[in-house]
Design an enzyme around this catalytic site. Sequence first.
Site, PDB file in Angstrom:
ATOM      1  N   LYS A   1      25.649  34.688  43.337  1.00  0.00           N
ATOM      2  CA  LYS A   1      24.762  35.698  42.737  1.00  0.00           C
ATOM      3  C   LYS A   1      24.033  35.087  41.555  1.00  0.00           C
ATOM      4  O   LYS A   1      24.518  34.137  40.924  1.00  0.00           O
ATOM      5  CB  LYS A   1      25.532  36.937  42.285  1.00  0.00           C
ATOM      6  CG  LYS A   1      26.622  36.726  41.217  1.00  0.00           C
ATOM      7  CD  LYS A   1      26.142  36.732  39.772  1.00  0.00           C
ATOM      8  CE  LYS A   1      27.247  36.401  38.781  1.00  0.00           C
ATOM      9  NZ  LYS A   1      26.784  35.902  37.492  1.00  0.00           N
TER      10      LYS A   1
ATOM     11  N   ASP B   1      33.102  40.523  38.883  1.00  0.00           N
ATOM     12  CA  ASP B   1      32.007  40.132  39.785  1.00  0.00           C
ATOM     13  C   ASP B   1      32.432  40.158  41.253  1.00  0.00           C
ATOM     14  O   ASP B   1      31.610  39.905  42.129  1.00  0.00           O
ATOM     15  CB  ASP B   1      31.539  38.703  39.464  1.00  0.00           C
ATOM     16  CG  ASP B   1      30.763  38.626  38.165  1.00  0.00           C
ATOM     17  OD1 ASP B   1      30.377  39.680  37.634  1.00  0.00           O
ATOM     18  OD2 ASP B   1      30.540  37.497  37.685  1.00  0.00           O
TER      19      ASP B   1
HETATM   20  P1  ATP Z   1      31.860  33.786  36.646  1.00  0.00           P
HETATM   21  O1  ATP Z   1      32.330  34.555  37.845  1.00  0.00           O
HETATM   22  O2  ATP Z   1      32.721  34.043  35.463  1.00  0.00           O
HETATM   23  O3  ATP Z   1      30.383  33.856  36.398  1.00  0.00           O
HETATM   24  P2  ATP Z   1      31.335  31.092  37.239  1.00  0.00           P
HETATM   25  O4  ATP Z   1      30.391  31.396  38.326  1.00  0.00           O
HETATM   26  O5  ATP Z   1      30.760  30.588  35.975  1.00  0.00           O
HETATM   27  O6  ATP Z   1      32.241  32.305  36.952  1.00  0.00           O
HETATM   28  P3  ATP Z   1      33.269  29.910  38.986  1.00  0.00           P
HETATM   29  O7  ATP Z   1      32.673  28.937  39.931  1.00  0.00           O
HETATM   30  O8  ATP Z   1      33.656  31.229  39.512  1.00  0.00           O
HETATM   31  O9  ATP Z   1      32.330  30.036  37.730  1.00  0.00           O
HETATM   32  O10 ATP Z   1      34.506  29.177  38.286  1.00  0.00           O
HETATM   33  C1  ATP Z   1      35.060  29.550  37.033  1.00  0.00           C
HETATM   34  C2  ATP Z   1      36.455  28.975  36.953  1.00  0.00           C
HETATM   35  O11 ATP Z   1      37.275  29.688  37.870  1.00  0.00           O
HETATM   36  C3  ATP Z   1      36.565  27.520  37.390  1.00  0.00           C
HETATM   37  O12 ATP Z   1      36.404  26.668  36.308  1.00  0.00           O
HETATM   38  C4  ATP Z   1      37.935  27.450  38.003  1.00  0.00           C
HETATM   39  O13 ATP Z   1      38.884  27.012  37.034  1.00  0.00           O
HETATM   40  C5  ATP Z   1      38.317  28.865  38.361  1.00  0.00           C
HETATM   41  N1  ATP Z   1      38.428  29.135  39.826  1.00  0.00           N
HETATM   42  C6  ATP Z   1      39.418  29.831  40.401  1.00  0.00           C
HETATM   43  N2  ATP Z   1      39.235  29.949  41.716  1.00  0.00           N
HETATM   44  C7  ATP Z   1      38.090  29.305  42.013  1.00  0.00           C
HETATM   45  C8  ATP Z   1      37.378  29.093  43.211  1.00  0.00           C
HETATM   46  N3  ATP Z   1      37.793  29.573  44.390  1.00  0.00           N
HETATM   47  N4  ATP Z   1      36.218  28.410  43.147  1.00  0.00           N
HETATM   48  C9  ATP Z   1      35.773  27.948  41.948  1.00  0.00           C
HETATM   49  N5  ATP Z   1      36.435  28.092  40.784  1.00  0.00           N
HETATM   50  C10 ATP Z   1      37.579  28.782  40.796  1.00  0.00           C
END
Ligand code: ATP
Length: 304
Positions: A18, A145
């Site tokens: 997203k 989210d």
């Molecule tokens: P947000 O949903 O807070 O916007 P984001 O998009 O910035 O998050 P994600 O890719 O969701 O970031 O990853 C955030 C953290 O979540 C990572 O640094 C990791 O430690 C943890 N994490 C847990 N499960 C997963 C997964 N399936 N894929 C990626 N990261 C994960």
Amino acid sequence: MPLTVSSRSAVRVRVPAKINLHLGVGPLREDNFHDVATVFHAVSLVDELTLEAGPPGITLVLEQPDDRVPADSTNLAVRAVRKLADHVNLEPAVTIRLRKGIPVAGGMAGGSADAAAALIAGDALWNLALPPETIHRLAAELGSDVPFALYGGDALGTGRGEQLTPLTHPYRRHWVLAVAGEGLSTPAVYAETDRLGGTRASDPDPVIKALGDPNPDALAGALCNDLQDAALSLRPELHDVLEAGKTAGALHGIVSGSGPTCAFLAPDPERAEHIANRLRIAGLPGVSAVRVAHGSVEGATLWP
Ligand code: ATP
């Protein structure tokens, strides 16, 4: 209760990233969350999750091992399968295979997307046919989210972002995404927003109105992210990335969610490719990949 495995021995789910076309952040609540008013937009960068019968417990296989993605029970996909199994009182015996196409820790909710995909996959593999409201509730308990990733499309998110109102319109939008090699922690960006006193609670109405306008200039003029100042404060080189996108021909650029991915709106697919190529050639410090995507797209979907 013994595990009931469906006639299928494996199910595959695709789930989109997203971007937030609008992210209005209200003051810190007593429970330490912020109220938000956000417009989610699902884009065509996807993770693929396969769930199959396996040895007792939940085994996770990362198709592309990455230090930043937990390979243990803290992975959101594993937590989602565990939550679903607990909810229906099953002892899971499954293997999750995860292929990530969504930038990690990029403000594009990749982990949340995987949690949504895991709920849809578990429901199908175990023949549960849970009501959508139950899946939504489990999703909201996993993260703010996660519910949006179940539906995709465009939606207004309120509360912590988990209370969704779909926004329907017929227009496809074209994006260029400048992905950073090093992620930003969402809690750190919220803490920086508090430090800067920047919880403006911006109004989502201009973006909602612009979504119904076929002219992408209207949407470009309405894009808004109350977390952007904090992301720029923590990662000053993003100023140059945003500037470079506009110089390359983007209608507008914003930090996506808590960053550090920057999202640029392009007038059409050809110019999106052109902007992406210019950003790749520019070799901007901190930018590890430049991707082209469109939106909105559907949410977590079983794949044949
Ligand atoms: P947000 O949903 O807070 O916007 P984001 O998009 O910035 O998050 P994600 O890719 O969701 O970031 O990853 C955030 C953290 O979540 C990572 O640094 C990791 O430690 C943890 N994490 C847990 N499960 C997963 C997964 N399936 N894929 C990626 N990261 C994960």
